[in-house]
Design an enzyme around this catalytic site. Structure first.
Site, PDB file in Angstrom:
ATOM      1  N   GLU A 110      16.070  -6.765  11.040  1.00  0.00           N
ATOM      2  CA  GLU A 110      15.354  -8.005  11.349  1.00  0.00           C
ATOM      3  C   GLU A 110      14.733  -8.654  10.044  1.00  0.00           C
ATOM      4  O   GLU A 110      14.553  -8.246   8.937  1.00  0.00           O
ATOM      5  CB  GLU A 110      13.843  -7.337  11.734  1.00  0.00           C
ATOM      6  CG  GLU A 110      13.017  -8.494  12.262  1.00  0.00           C
ATOM      7  CD  GLU A 110      11.421  -7.898  12.723  1.00  0.00           C
ATOM      8  OE1 GLU A 110      11.169  -6.836  12.151  1.00  0.00           O
ATOM      9  OE2 GLU A 110      10.983  -8.542  13.569  1.00  0.00           O
ATOM     10  N   ASN A 128      12.532 -15.194  16.040  1.00  0.00           N
ATOM     11  CA  ASN A 128      12.992 -14.302  14.981  1.00  0.00           C
ATOM     12  C   ASN A 128      14.204 -13.583  15.747  1.00  0.00           C
ATOM     13  O   ASN A 128      14.378 -13.289  16.889  1.00  0.00           O
ATOM     14  CB  ASN A 128      11.703 -13.130  15.291  1.00  0.00           C
ATOM     15  CG  ASN A 128      12.015 -12.173  14.365  1.00  0.00           C
ATOM     16  OD1 ASN A 128      13.337 -11.843  13.860  1.00  0.00           O
ATOM     17  ND2 ASN A 128      11.110 -11.275  14.087  1.00  0.00           N
ATOM     18  N   LYS A 147      13.973 -12.552  19.558  1.00  0.00           N
ATOM     19  CA  LYS A 147      12.968 -11.732  19.763  1.00  0.00           C
ATOM     20  C   LYS A 147      12.098 -11.903  21.005  1.00  0.00           C
ATOM     21  O   LYS A 147      11.204 -13.081  21.114  1.00  0.00           O
ATOM     22  CB  LYS A 147      12.202 -11.281  18.763  1.00  0.00           C
ATOM     23  CG  LYS A 147      10.936 -10.101  18.594  1.00  0.00           C
ATOM     24  CD  LYS A 147      10.528  -9.859  17.299  1.00  0.00           C
ATOM     25  CE  LYS A 147       9.787  -8.811  17.331  1.00  0.00           C
ATOM     26  NZ  LYS A 147       9.131  -8.600  15.842  1.00  0.00           N
ATOM     27  N   GLU A 173       3.252 -12.652  12.981  1.00  0.00           N
ATOM     28  CA  GLU A 173       4.328 -13.163  13.681  1.00  0.00           C
ATOM     29  C   GLU A 173       4.011 -14.211  14.955  1.00  0.00           C
ATOM     30  O   GLU A 173       4.886 -14.830  15.036  1.00  0.00           O
ATOM     31  CB  GLU A 173       5.166 -11.894  14.219  1.00  0.00           C
ATOM     32  CG  GLU A 173       6.043 -11.152  13.168  1.00  0.00           C
ATOM     33  CD  GLU A 173       6.946 -10.186  13.811  1.00  0.00           C
ATOM     34  OE1 GLU A 173       7.769 -10.345  14.824  1.00  0.00           O
ATOM     35  OE2 GLU A 173       6.658  -8.938  13.918  1.00  0.00           O
ATOM     36  N   CYS A 175      12.808  -5.162  16.710  1.00  0.00           N
ATOM     37  CA  CYS A 175      11.625  -4.360  16.058  1.00  0.00           C
ATOM     38  C   CYS A 175      10.773  -4.206  17.461  1.00  0.00           C
ATOM     39  O   CYS A 175      11.070  -3.112  17.855  1.00  0.00           O
ATOM     40  CB  CYS A 175      11.048  -5.265  15.201  1.00  0.00           C
ATOM     41  SG  CYS A 175       9.755  -4.314  14.262  1.00  0.00           S
ATOM     42  N   ASN A 214      11.140  -4.051  11.130  1.00  0.00           N
ATOM     43  CA  ASN A 214      10.099  -3.965   9.768  1.00  0.00           C
ATOM     44  C   ASN A 214       8.816  -3.315  10.424  1.00  0.00           C
ATOM     45  O   ASN A 214       8.058  -4.287  10.859  1.00  0.00           O
ATOM     46  CB  ASN A 214       9.929  -5.719   9.312  1.00  0.00           C
ATOM     47  CG  ASN A 214      11.135  -6.143   8.422  1.00  0.00           C
ATOM     48  OD1 ASN A 214      10.905  -6.288   7.164  1.00  0.00           O
ATOM     49  ND2 ASN A 214      11.791  -6.838   9.149  1.00  0.00           N
TER      50      ASN A 214
HETATM   51  N1  CDV Z   1       8.170  -6.461  12.895  1.00  0.00           N
HETATM   52  C1  CDV Z   1       7.722  -5.836  14.081  1.00  0.00           C
HETATM   53  O1  CDV Z   1       7.643  -6.179  15.180  1.00  0.00           O
HETATM   54  N2  CDV Z   1       6.637  -4.771  13.571  1.00  0.00           N
HETATM   55  C2  CDV Z   1       5.910  -4.338  14.786  1.00  0.00           C
HETATM   56  C3  CDV Z   1       4.553  -3.595  14.089  1.00  0.00           C
HETATM   57  C4  CDV Z   1       3.585  -4.889  14.038  1.00  0.00           C
HETATM   58  C5  CDV Z   1       3.959  -2.827  14.867  1.00  0.00           C
HETATM   59  C6  CDV Z   1       6.456  -2.966  14.995  1.00  0.00           C
HETATM   60  O2  CDV Z   1       6.562  -2.958  16.353  1.00  0.00           O
HETATM   61  O3  CDV Z   1       7.329  -2.221  14.495  1.00  0.00           O
END
Ligand code: CDV
Length: 316
Positions: free
Chosen positions: A44, A104, A121, A140, A166, A191
Site C-alpha cells: 500500500e 488509496n 480501498k 487516512e 491494508c 502499512n
Molecule cells: N493502513 C491501514 O489501513 N492501517 C490500519 C491500521 C490503522 C489499523 C490496519 O488495519 O492495519
C-alpha cells in the site's frame, strides 16, 4: 502455476524522491524476474512515505504525495520493465483524480505492461481531524475517501485475481465478496503501525492479527492470499513487516524475515483452490444466503430487545 513475489518495502523517508523509490521498486521487480516470477506485489502507498501520519489543514499542501496519472513520468520505467522482463506487478499509491477525488488505490499490471485492474480501498481506518493526544496521527479518513466500487476480480495471470488494501484485510466481507466471484489469488498491501493508539493492548498482537485474518480469508474462500508490508521504522513510527504468501489451506508458504526491502517468492498452484472451493466451501451447495438476513444491508450492531432475551432463556 503462478509464481508470485511479495516485494516487501522497508521505510520510505519523507524526503525520499519518487525517482529513488521507483529505483527500489525496479530492483525488486528485476529480482522477481530472476526468480521466475510472473507477478510481483508491492505494498500500500508504495511510492511515498505513509503521509496520513501528519495533519495538515489544507490537503492540497499534500498533493505531491498523490499520482494524477498512471503511468506517470516517474513510474513509466516500471511499466517498461514489466514488459521487458515479462513480469507483471501490483502497485499501491495515492490517487488524485481529475475531479479532485482522493483514493488509496492499487493497480494490477499484466506481463505486457498493460493495466488490467484498479482497486480503490473500501475500509478507510483512522480519523478525520487532528488528534494531538496520539503519538502520531492516522488521518487516512482525511486524505482518502471510501470507494463504492467494492471488490471486483479480474481474469489475469491465467487465473482470477482480486485486490484489497491494508485495513480491508481485517474484514471477512472483503474475501467473501471476491470468493463469490471465484477468486484464486487476493493481493493485499499494508502499512500497519505496531502502536495502535485507541487500544495499545493490541500492539503485541499485531503480527498475530495480521496473519490470522489473511489465513482465515484464504481458507474460508479457498484462495491464495499475498500480504505485502511496508515495514520497519519510518519517520519514527515502527510498522509491522511479516509479509506472507498464504495457500488456500490457510497455511503460510513463504514469509519475510526482515523489516526492509525483501522479495519472498512462492510457486502457487491455482488448482489447489478447488480443493476447498469444491468441498468444505462449496458455496453453491452449502451457503445459506436465504437465512443470512443481516449481512447485506445492516451496518452496525443491532441488539435484540431485552425482553426477547428473557423469553429465549425461559424457553431454553
Ligand atoms: N493502513 C491501514 O489501513 N492501517 C490500519 C491500521 C490503522 C489499523 C490496519 O488495519 O492495519
Amino acid at each position: 502455476m503462478l509464481t508470485v513475489g511479495a516485494a516487501q518495502l522497508g521505510p520510505i523517508a519523507k524526503d525520499e524522491s519518487r525517482a529513488a523509490v521507483v529505483e527500489r521498486l525496479r530492483d525488486l521487480l528485476r529480482q522477481g524476474g530472476t526468480a521466475g516470477c510472473d507477478l510481483v506485489v508491492f505494498p500500500e502507498l508504495a511510492l511515498t512515505t505513509f503521509f496520513p501520519r501528519w495533519f495538515t489543514e489544507d490537503i492540497a499542501g499534500h498533493d505531491h504525495y498523490y499520482e494524477t496519472a498512471m503511468p506517470g513520468p516517474e513510474t513509466q520505467a516500471l511499466f517498461d520493465d514489466a514488459k521487458e522482463l515479462g513480469v507483471g506487478f501490483a502497485l499501491g499509491y495515492a490517487e488524485l483524480t481529475p475531479e479532485g477525488e482522493r483514493f488509496n488505490t492499487t493497480i494490477l499490471v499484466e506481463r505486457d505492461g498493460s493495466i488490467v485492474g484498479r482497486f480503490r480501498k473500501v475500509h478507510i481506518p483512522g480519523h478525520e481531524d487532528d488528534e494531538p493526544w496520539r503519538p502520531f496521527q492516522h488521518l487516512e479518513r482525511r486524505y482518502f475517501q471510501e470507494s463504492d466500487e467494492g471488490f471486483p476480480v479480474w481474469r489475469a495471470f491465467d487465473g482470477i485475481v482480486g485486490m484489497a488494501t491494508c485495513n480491508d484485510r481485517r474484514w471477512p466481507e472483503t474475501y467473501r465478496e471476491m470468493g463469490l466471484q471465484g477468486v484464486e489469488m487476493v493481493l493485499i498491501g499494508y502499512n500497519t503501525p505496531i502502536h495502535y493508539a485507541p487500544d495499545p493492548g493490541q500492539n503485541a498482537l499485531q503480527g498475530f492479527h495480521n496473519h490470522l485474518c489473511m489465513q482465515a480469508g484464504a481458507y474460508q474462500n479457498g484462495t491464495w492470499v499475498v500480504g505485502v508490508a511496508k515495514g520497519g521504522t519510518e519517520e519514527g513510527v515502527e510498522s509491522l513487516a511479516q509479509s506472507a504468501i498464504i495457500a488456500p489451506s490457510g497455511q503460510i508458504v513463504a514469509q519475510a524475515v526482515t523489516t526492509g526491502d525483501e522479495l519472498i517468492v512462492a510457486k502457487c498452484n491455482l488448482d489447489w483452490c478447488a480443493h476447498y472451493k469444491d468441498t468444505l466451501f462449496d458455496f453453491a451447495r452449502y451457503r445459506r444466503p436465504e437465512v443470512y438476513q443481516r449481512i447485506t444491508n445492516q451496518k452496525g450492531v443491532e441488539l435484540p430487545p431485552v425482553a426477547d432475551r428473557g423469553s429465549a432463556a425461559e424457553s431454553g
